[in-house]
Design a protein around this motif. Structure first.
Motif, PDB file in Angstrom:
ATOM      1  N   LYS A  21       0.834  -1.190   0.000  1.00  8.73           N
ATOM      2  CA  LYS A  21       0.000   0.000   0.000  1.00  8.73           C
ATOM      3  C   LYS A  21       0.873   1.245   0.000  1.00  8.73           C
ATOM      4  CE  LYS A  21      -3.842   2.111   2.307  1.00  8.73           C
ATOM      5  NZ  LYS A  21      -4.177   2.824   3.470  1.00  8.73           N
ATOM      6  N   SER A  22       0.449   2.225  -0.791  1.00  9.81           N
ATOM      7  CA  SER A  22       1.071   3.546  -0.781  1.00  9.81           C
ATOM      8  C   SER A  22      -0.045   4.546  -1.015  1.00  9.81           C
ATOM      9  CB  SER A  22       2.139   3.660  -1.875  1.00  9.81           C
ATOM     10  OG  SER A  22       2.782   4.907  -1.782  1.00  9.81           O
ATOM     11  N   GLY A  23      -0.303   5.384  -0.035  1.00 12.83           N
ATOM     12  CA  GLY A  23      -1.442   6.292  -0.135  1.00 12.83           C
ATOM     13  C   GLY A  23      -2.717   5.475  -0.124  1.00 12.83           C
ATOM     14  N   ASN A  24      -3.625   5.785  -1.045  1.00 13.53           N
ATOM     15  CA  ASN A  24      -4.886   5.041  -1.128  1.00 13.53           C
ATOM     16  C   ASN A  24      -4.838   3.943  -2.178  1.00 13.53           C
ATOM     17  OD1 ASN A  24      -6.167   6.613   0.832  1.00 13.53           O
ATOM     18  ND2 ASN A  24      -6.589   8.205  -0.671  1.00 13.53           N
ATOM     19  N   CYS A  85       8.051  -0.503   5.983  1.00  8.66           N
ATOM     20  CA  CYS A  85       9.165  -1.421   5.768  1.00  8.66           C
ATOM     21  C   CYS A  85       9.890  -1.074   4.466  1.00  8.66           C
ATOM     22  CB  CYS A  85       8.702  -2.868   5.788  1.00  8.66           C
ATOM     23  SG  CYS A  85       7.397  -3.228   4.638  1.00  8.66           S
ATOM     24  N   ILE A  86      10.975  -1.769   4.248  1.00  2.14           N
ATOM     25  CA  ILE A  86      11.792  -1.554   3.049  1.00  2.14           C
ATOM     26  C   ILE A  86      11.805  -2.851   2.256  1.00  2.14           C
ATOM     27  CG2 ILE A  86      14.073  -0.953   2.150  1.00  2.14           C
ATOM     28  CD1 ILE A  86      14.584   0.540   4.802  1.00  2.14           C
ATOM     29  N   ILE A  87      11.361  -2.763   1.002  1.00  5.07           N
ATOM     30  CA  ILE A  87      11.432  -3.914   0.101  1.00  5.07           C
ATOM     31  C   ILE A  87      12.748  -3.777  -0.662  1.00  5.07           C
ATOM     32  CG2 ILE A  87      10.390  -5.107  -1.858  1.00  5.07           C
ATOM     33  CD1 ILE A  87       7.711  -3.798  -1.128  1.00  5.07           C
ATOM     34  N   ILE A  88      13.627  -4.741  -0.508  1.00 13.95           N
ATOM     35  CA  ILE A  88      14.907  -4.725  -1.230  1.00 13.95           C
ATOM     36  C   ILE A  88      14.683  -5.419  -2.564  1.00 13.95           C
ATOM     37  CG2 ILE A  88      17.348  -5.370  -1.207  1.00 13.95           C
ATOM     38  CD1 ILE A  88      16.573  -3.463   1.095  1.00 13.95           C
ATOM     39  N   ILE A  89      14.902  -4.657  -3.654  1.00 13.02           N
ATOM     40  CA  ILE A  89      14.734  -5.227  -4.993  1.00 13.02           C
ATOM     41  C   ILE A  89      16.064  -5.188  -5.738  1.00 13.02           C
ATOM     42  CG2 ILE A  89      12.283  -4.618  -5.152  1.00 13.02           C
ATOM     43  CD1 ILE A  89      13.076  -2.266  -6.979  1.00 13.02           C
ATOM     44  N   ASN A  90      16.163  -6.004  -6.772  1.00  7.39           N
ATOM     45  CA  ASN A  90      17.340  -6.028  -7.620  1.00  7.39           C
ATOM     46  C   ASN A  90      16.928  -5.482  -8.981  1.00  7.39           C
ATOM     47  OD1 ASN A  90      19.570  -6.677  -9.219  1.00  7.39           O
ATOM     48  ND2 ASN A  90      19.940  -8.572  -8.108  1.00  7.39           N
ATOM     49  N   VAL A  91      17.470  -4.306  -9.326  1.00  9.74           N
ATOM     50  CA  VAL A  91      17.158  -3.657 -10.596  1.00  9.74           C
ATOM     51  C   VAL A  91      18.442  -3.536 -11.395  1.00  9.74           C
ATOM     52  CG1 VAL A  91      16.185  -1.602 -11.689  1.00  9.74           C
ATOM     53  CG2 VAL A  91      15.354  -2.302  -9.452  1.00  9.74           C
ATOM     54  N   GLU A 101       4.527   1.901   2.853  1.00 10.37           N
ATOM     55  CA  GLU A 101       3.691   2.028   4.044  1.00 10.37           C
ATOM     56  C   GLU A 101       3.408   0.703   4.702  1.00 10.37           C
ATOM     57  OE1 GLU A 101      -0.172   4.210   3.869  1.00 10.37           O
ATOM     58  OE2 GLU A 101       0.880   5.104   2.167  1.00 10.37           O
ATOM     59  N   LYS A 102       3.008  -0.266   3.880  1.00 10.41           N
ATOM     60  CA  LYS A 102       2.534  -1.527   4.441  1.00 10.41           C
ATOM     61  C   LYS A 102       2.533  -2.600   3.362  1.00 10.41           C
ATOM     62  CE  LYS A 102      -1.966  -3.154   5.510  1.00 10.41           C
ATOM     63  NZ  LYS A 102      -3.339  -2.810   5.592  1.00 10.41           N
ATOM     64  N   ILE A 103       3.098  -3.762   3.684  1.00  7.67           N
ATOM     65  CA  ILE A 103       3.038  -4.905   2.779  1.00  7.67           C
ATOM     66  C   ILE A 103       1.638  -5.489   2.882  1.00  7.67           C
ATOM     67  CG2 ILE A 103       3.885  -7.250   2.360  1.00  7.67           C
ATOM     68  CD1 ILE A 103       5.966  -5.199   1.649  1.00  7.67           C
ATOM     69  N   GLU A 104       1.048  -5.811   1.745  1.00  5.49           N
ATOM     70  CA  GLU A 104      -0.280  -6.405   1.790  1.00  5.49           C
ATOM     71  C   GLU A 104      -0.195  -7.930   1.706  1.00  5.49           C
ATOM     72  OE1 GLU A 104      -4.649  -5.698  -0.075  1.00  5.49           O
ATOM     73  OE2 GLU A 104      -3.023  -5.995  -1.492  1.00  5.49           O
TER      74      GLU A 104
END
Length: 170
Positions: A21-24, A85-91, A101-104
């Motif tokens: 979630k980010s904002g609405n 939280c922080i989602i660590i991605i590989n780009v 904001e929140k992992i769903e």
């Protein structure tokens, strides 16, 4: 043998998305880009960068740049809390942290349930990062292209910052 294992792993991740979630709005990133999810932690600011680039974190000896998804999408600033939280991605072989904001959930979205985003000139800027709209039950998830969240110059800068910090530690 290793190639078969990689292909099998790719198959098990096919169509799976981490949603947050980010904002609405709810967004999704393909699992194949995600390395791990960590709690928010101390972030070292980097001077003279865009406001959405929050800085760098040290994750088990690796220096990882971190951006705030809300600010990147020009949403209002909020205080971080215990759900942030922080989602660590590989780009493109660069590790990047996305503050959300929140992992769903982790969901499976069939290709047939993904439609291209409307081609509206998006004043809020999110459209250029979204490659599709995924329908999950009665909700729509904005599916992000992690390679477009950061431009090539930012990725290059992050790579340089990570390398500089690794050299300073040695």
């Amino acid at each position: 043998m290793t190639e078969q294992m990689e292909m099998l792993e790719e198959d098990t991740q096919k169509g799976k998305y981490m949603t947050f979630k980010s904002g609405n709005e709810y967004f999704g990133i393909e699992l194949k880009y995600i390395c791990e999810i960590i709690q928010i932690q101390n972030i070292t600011e980097v001077p003279e960068t865009e406001d959405y680039i929050k800085g760098l974190i040290n994750l088990r000896g690796k220096i990882i740049p971190v951006i705030d998804v809300r600010l990147r999408f020009k949403q209002e600033v909020i205080e971080y809390d215990d759900r942030t939280c922080i989602i660590i991605i590989n780009v493109k072989s660069t590790m990047v942290g996305l503050i959300v904001e929140k992992i769903e959930d982790v969901v499976t979205i069939d290709e047939g349930a993904i439609t291209p985003p409307p081609s509206l000139s998006s004043a809020n800027g999110k459209n250029k990062y979204v490659y599709g709209l995924g329908r999950v039950r009665d909700k729509v998830k904005l599916l992000l292209d992690p390679e477009k969240i950061l431009n090539d110059e930012e990725l290059e800068m992050f790579e340089d910052l990570s390398n500089e910090n690794i050299m300073e530690e040695n």
